[in-house]
Write a protein that holds these residues in place. Structure first.
Motif, PDB file in Angstrom:
ATOM      1  N   LEU A  16       5.805   3.642  -4.219  1.00 21.69           N
ATOM      2  CA  LEU A  16       5.664   4.654  -2.916  1.00 21.69           C
ATOM      3  C   LEU A  16       6.310   4.018  -1.827  1.00 21.69           C
ATOM      4  N   LEU A  17       6.086   2.775  -1.461  1.00 26.17           N
ATOM      5  CA  LEU A  17       6.739   1.889  -0.351  1.00 26.17           C
ATOM      6  C   LEU A  17       8.331   2.088  -0.521  1.00 26.17           C
ATOM      7  N   ARG A  18       8.633   1.624  -1.805  1.00 32.78           N
ATOM      8  CA  ARG A  18      10.243   1.657  -1.889  1.00 32.78           C
ATOM      9  C   ARG A  18      10.724   2.900  -1.743  1.00 32.78           C
ATOM     10  N   ALA A  19      10.122   3.973  -2.104  1.00 32.40           N
ATOM     11  CA  ALA A  19      10.536   5.437  -1.919  1.00 32.40           C
ATOM     12  C   ALA A  19      10.575   5.931  -0.400  1.00 32.40           C
ATOM     13  N   GLY A  20       9.989   5.081   0.446  1.00 35.65           N
ATOM     14  CA  GLY A  20       9.981   5.636   1.806  1.00 35.65           C
ATOM     15  C   GLY A  20       8.626   6.208   2.132  1.00 35.65           C
ATOM     16  N   SER A  21       7.771   5.907   1.531  1.00 35.85           N
ATOM     17  CA  SER A  21       6.520   6.453   1.901  1.00 35.85           C
ATOM     18  C   SER A  21       5.604   5.540   2.461  1.00 35.85           C
ATOM     19  N   VAL A  22       4.257   5.670   2.698  1.00 33.42           N
ATOM     20  CA  VAL A  22       3.431   4.761   3.394  1.00 33.42           C
ATOM     21  C   VAL A  22       2.164   4.375   2.372  1.00 33.42           C
ATOM     22  N   VAL A  23       1.657   3.438   2.682  1.00 32.35           N
ATOM     23  CA  VAL A  23       0.503   3.047   1.772  1.00 32.35           C
ATOM     24  C   VAL A  23      -0.358   1.976   2.558  1.00 32.35           C
ATOM     25  N   ALA A  24      -1.778   2.443   2.507  1.00 34.14           N
ATOM     26  CA  ALA A  24      -2.807   1.468   3.095  1.00 34.14           C
ATOM     27  C   ALA A  24      -3.045   0.350   1.959  1.00 34.14           C
ATOM     28  N   PHE A  25      -3.258  -0.873   2.525  1.00 33.95           N
ATOM     29  CA  PHE A  25      -3.733  -1.788   1.865  1.00 33.95           C
ATOM     30  C   PHE A  25      -4.642  -3.082   2.534  1.00 33.95           C
ATOM     31  N   PRO A  26      -5.396  -3.918   1.875  1.00 36.87           N
ATOM     32  CA  PRO A  26      -6.028  -4.818   2.573  1.00 36.87           C
ATOM     33  C   PRO A  26      -5.420  -5.866   2.953  1.00 36.87           C
ATOM     34  N   THR A  27      -5.727  -6.399   4.031  1.00 36.75           N
ATOM     35  CA  THR A  27      -5.456  -7.673   4.527  1.00 36.75           C
ATOM     36  C   THR A  27      -6.725  -8.361   4.975  1.00 36.75           C
ATOM     37  N   GLU A  28      -6.733 -10.014   5.058  1.00 36.36           N
ATOM     38  CA  GLU A  28      -7.790 -10.494   5.477  1.00 36.36           C
ATOM     39  C   GLU A  28      -8.693 -10.068   6.733  1.00 36.36           C
ATOM     40  N   THR A  29      -7.810  -9.523   7.424  1.00 36.07           N
ATOM     41  CA  THR A  29      -8.432  -9.074   8.763  1.00 36.07           C
ATOM     42  C   THR A  29      -8.961  -7.612   8.865  1.00 36.07           C
ATOM     43  N   VAL A  30      -7.990  -6.742   8.744  1.00 34.59           N
ATOM     44  CA  VAL A  30      -8.419  -5.123   8.592  1.00 34.59           C
ATOM     45  C   VAL A  30      -7.659  -4.483   7.514  1.00 34.59           C
ATOM     46  N   TYR A  31      -7.813  -3.323   7.207  1.00 39.19           N
ATOM     47  CA  TYR A  31      -6.794  -2.533   6.219  1.00 39.19           C
ATOM     48  C   TYR A  31      -5.441  -2.037   7.147  1.00 39.19           C
ATOM     49  N   GLY A  32      -4.258  -2.543   6.726  1.00 38.22           N
ATOM     50  CA  GLY A  32      -3.111  -1.867   7.285  1.00 38.22           C
ATOM     51  C   GLY A  32      -2.321  -0.609   6.536  1.00 38.22           C
ATOM     52  N   LEU A  33      -1.895   0.015   7.470  1.00 46.91           N
ATOM     53  CA  LEU A  33      -0.748   0.949   7.094  1.00 46.91           C
ATOM     54  C   LEU A  33       0.604   0.731   6.998  1.00 46.91           C
TER      55      LEU A  33
END
Length: 311
Positions: A16-33
């Motif tokens: 999805l990211l390589r196709a130009g879309s967005v994805v939410a994912f976890p980091t050690e701080t907070v979840y990122g978009l």
């Protein structure tokens, strides 16, 4: 849609990211978009979904120091020292932006970059082979998400959320501007100033920046990190003031029946802060009385978040 952060989930998210879309994912701080930092269209989608003001810049996440250097017009020696000490980890460095980067970064000619310390985030960065612009995965000004479920409550239109469990730090990264002779704190965060000073020496404190003005870092807006309920900072939480519409947030040194009571340790308090605010919002209160934390440097990041939530 929430999916497990297994090999199949990572492949799906990377596609999805390589196709130009967005994805939410976890980091050690907070979840990122996350979005491809090289794609103007993908970065614009992040701003649209979050309803984020165009003047509020994004942090770019990369897999290693070499990738961070490629985004910089100049990488100062202190950045190498800080990266060696704290990356992967909850420290964001602001450097002069490389001239070929036009779709991401601040109007100040800088870019904020970090290497996250979360296995899922690093696997996703390696799978995409892209720098990922990734602010917190929530509507602008609202509480940052520390679980996958928090993401979907705030941003139900996100195509995919990788579920990596609760964020361990629970509060955003510390942001340090290293473009000048003396590093300047732009946003207090998970990494304390004491640890940073041991590596970088003297640290200048942040200046006030008006909303709408160019700024080199996120997290500098007057109002931010706010629940739906009104936040009121108080010296003492009086149990008699609490009812179905008024909740409270305090810490272990205060015995307040019915309140959200967090640890009196600032690191542990920070890890639970956003989750507690989410729970109080979910309970339907309209006002949250928050016992003001101690005025010490160890509590700087927590006080920053609470003061902006109460603005």
């Amino acid at each position: 849609m929430i999916v497990a952060a297994d090999a199949a989930g990572i492949r799906r998210a990377a596609g999805l990211l390589r196709a130009g879309s967005v994805v939410a994912f976890p980091t050690e701080t907070v979840y990122g978009l996350g979005a491809d930092a090289f794609s103007a269209r993908a970065v614009a989608e992040v701003y649209r979904l979050k309803n984020r003001p165009s003047w509020n810049p994004l942090i770019v996440h990369v897999a290693h120091v070499a990738a961070a250097r490629e985004l910089a017009a100049y990488w100062p020696p202190v950045a190498d020292d800080l990266a060696a000490a704290f990356w992967p980890g909850p420290l964001t460095l602001v450097v002069r932006r490389a001239p070929h980067l036009t779709q991401v970064g601040a109007d100040t000619g800088t870019i904020a970059v970090r290497v996250p310390a979360h296995e899922v985030a690093l696997r996703l960065l390696e799978a995409t082979e892209l720098p990922l612009a990734a602010p917190s995965a929530n509507r602008s000004e609202s509480i940052s998400p520390t679980t996958a479920e928090h993401v979907l409550r705030s941003l139900p239109d996100v195509p995919l959320v990788l579920d990596g469990g609760p964020a361990s730090w629970g509060i955003e990264s510390t942001v340090l501007d290293v473009t000048g002779e003396v590093p300047r704190l732009l946003r207090p965060g998970a990494l304390g100033l004491r640890e940073i000073r041991e590596v970088a020496g003297t640290i200048a404190l942040p200046d006030d920046v008006a909303d709408g003005a160019a700024r080199p870092s996120p997290g500098m807006s007057r109002r931010h990190y706010a629940p739906r309920a009104k936040v009121v900072l108080v010296d003492v939480v009086n149990p008699a003031d609490l009812d179905a519409s008024v909740g409270a947030l305090t810490y272990e040194t205060a015995d307040v029946p019915g309140a959200e009571t967090l640890s009196a340790d600032p690191r542990e308090y920070a890890a639970d802060l956003y989750a507690a605010l989410h729970r109080l919002d979910d309970a339907g209160v309209t006002t949250i009385l928050v016992k003001t934390p101690p005025p010490t440097e160890d509590w700087l990041a927590v006080r920053d978040r609470l003061s902006r939530a109460a603005a």
